[in-house]
Design a protein around this motif. Structure first.
Motif, short mmCIF file in Angstrom:
data_model
loop_
_atom_site.label_atom_id
_atom_site.label_comp_id
_atom_site.label_asym_id
_atom_site.label_seq_id
_atom_site.Cartn_x
_atom_site.Cartn_y
_atom_site.Cartn_z
N LEU A 1 0.69 -1.09 0.06
CA LEU A 1 -0.07 0.04 -0.14
C LEU A 1 0.77 1.40 -0.07
CD1 LEU A 1 -2.66 1.53 0.03
CD2 LEU A 1 -2.57 1.11 2.72
N LEU B 1 -6.48 -0.46 8.89
CA LEU B 1 -5.42 -0.87 8.32
C LEU B 1 -4.72 -1.98 8.89
CD1 LEU B 1 -3.57 2.42 6.78
CD2 LEU B 1 -5.44 0.95 5.86
N LEU C 1 -0.29 -7.45 4.33
CA LEU C 1 0.56 -6.38 4.43
C LEU C 1 2.05 -6.60 4.69
CD1 LEU C 1 -0.19 -3.85 2.81
CD2 LEU C 1 -0.19 -2.73 5.08
N ASN D 1 4.33 -4.16 2.68
CA ASN D 1 4.76 -2.61 2.79
C ASN D 1 3.73 -1.72 2.91
OD1 ASN D 1 7.69 -3.42 2.27
ND2 ASN D 1 6.82 -3.96 0.18
N LEU D 2 3.92 -0.65 3.80
CA LEU D 2 3.06 0.41 4.08
C LEU D 2 3.72 1.74 4.05
CD1 LEU D 2 0.26 1.58 4.87
CD2 LEU D 2 0.98 1.27 7.09
N CYS D 3 3.59 2.65 2.87
CA CYS D 3 4.40 3.90 2.49
C CYS D 3 3.25 4.84 2.79
CB CYS D 3 5.03 3.85 1.56
SG CYS D 3 6.24 2.64 1.58
N LEU D 4 3.57 6.03 3.68
CA LEU D 4 2.63 7.02 4.06
C LEU D 4 3.19 8.38 4.04
CD1 LEU D 4 0.30 5.23 6.87
CD2 LEU D 4 -0.27 5.58 4.26
N LEU E 1 -1.73 -1.35 14.03
CA LEU E 1 -0.87 -1.66 13.21
C LEU E 1 0.36 -2.73 13.65
CD1 LEU E 1 0.21 1.76 11.35
CD2 LEU E 1 -1.60 -0.08 11.06
N LEU F 1 0.21 -6.35 12.28
CA LEU F 1 0.66 -6.61 11.00
C LEU F 1 1.86 -7.30 10.90
CD1 LEU F 1 -0.03 -2.98 9.35
CD2 LEU F 1 -1.56 -4.87 9.29
N LEU G 1 4.40 -7.42 8.03
CA LEU G 1 4.98 -6.27 7.77
C LEU G 1 6.60 -6.20 7.67
CD1 LEU G 1 3.68 -3.46 6.62
CD2 LEU G 1 4.16 -2.42 8.82
N LEU H 1 7.74 -0.12 6.77
CA LEU H 1 6.92 1.01 7.02
C LEU H 1 7.56 2.39 7.03
CD1 LEU H 1 4.20 1.63 8.53
CD2 LEU H 1 5.08 1.24 10.81
#
Length: 204
Positions: free
Chosen positions: A114, A129, A135, A137-140, A153, A156, A159, A162
């Motif tokens: 994501l 989430l 999941l 990879n989480l890139c915000l 989180l 996860l 993961l 992050l």
């Protein structure tokens, strides 16, 4: 615009969605269909797309990879993306999306990547989430997010990467309780993700 009912046999539906984003002529270049002519991959990186992302994109129920990176798409991220239950990779980074992250994204049980970074997203990170059990990879980072990082989180377990700030954070298999999402802030959490902007989903 009146949208037709979605159909695996109707490529015109995809063409109309692309027309709404300014590029109706690129269907053959960017779309991958399975043997039933259902859309399974759509890659539109660096295509000069403008305007909003039509909520009707949520009707492609077999879609496994959606990549819209490096465009000028704006407005909210449609909650209807949460209907794409086969989706494994979602790249919306490097656009101008604004508003909150839809909590409906937490319904994407097969999602592995994501990427929402480098937009103008605001508000808090939705705790939903934390339901994304696959999941990786989480890139915000590089948004306007605020508030605490949800403790959910920490669920996860898959993961690997992050990102909240301008640098990769390192995962310790538990979300840092009480940490705050701020511009430029990195949070200790795993190794940096294996990132690609051209996901390939093989036809079924």
């Amino acid at each position: 615009m009146a949208w037709p009912a979605a159909s695996c046999q109707d490529p015109l539906f995809l063409r109309q969605i692309l027309a709404a984003m300014g590029r109706p002529e690129v269907v053959e270049e960017v779309a991958l269909f399975d043997r039933d002519q259902c859309l399974v991959q759509l890659v539109l990186d660096r295509r000069g797309l403008r305007g909003s992302l039509p909520p009707e994109i949520g009707q492609f129920r077999r879609l496994r990879a959606l990549s819209l990176s490096y465009n000028q798409l704006s407005g909210p991220i449609p909650a209807e993306l949460g209907q794409l239950r086969e989706l494994e990779q979602l790249f919306l980074d490097y656009n101008q999306f604004s508003g909150p992250i839809p909590p409906e994204l937490g319904q994407l049980g097969k999602l592995r990547g994501l990427f929402l970074d480098h937009n103008q997203l605001s508000g808090s990170i939705p705790p939903e989430l934390g339901r994304l059990s696959r999941l990786e990879n989480l890139c915000l980072q590089d948004n306007q997010l605020s508030g605490s990082i949800p403790s959910q989180l920490g669920q996860l377990s898959s993961l690997k990467g992050l990102f909240f700030g301008s640098q990769p954070a390192f995962w310790a298999h538990s979300a840092p309780t009480g940490a705050t999402a701020q511009p430029g802030k990195s949070v200790p959490v795993g190794q940096s993700p294996q990132r690609t902007h051209t996901p390939r989903a093989s036809p079924a």
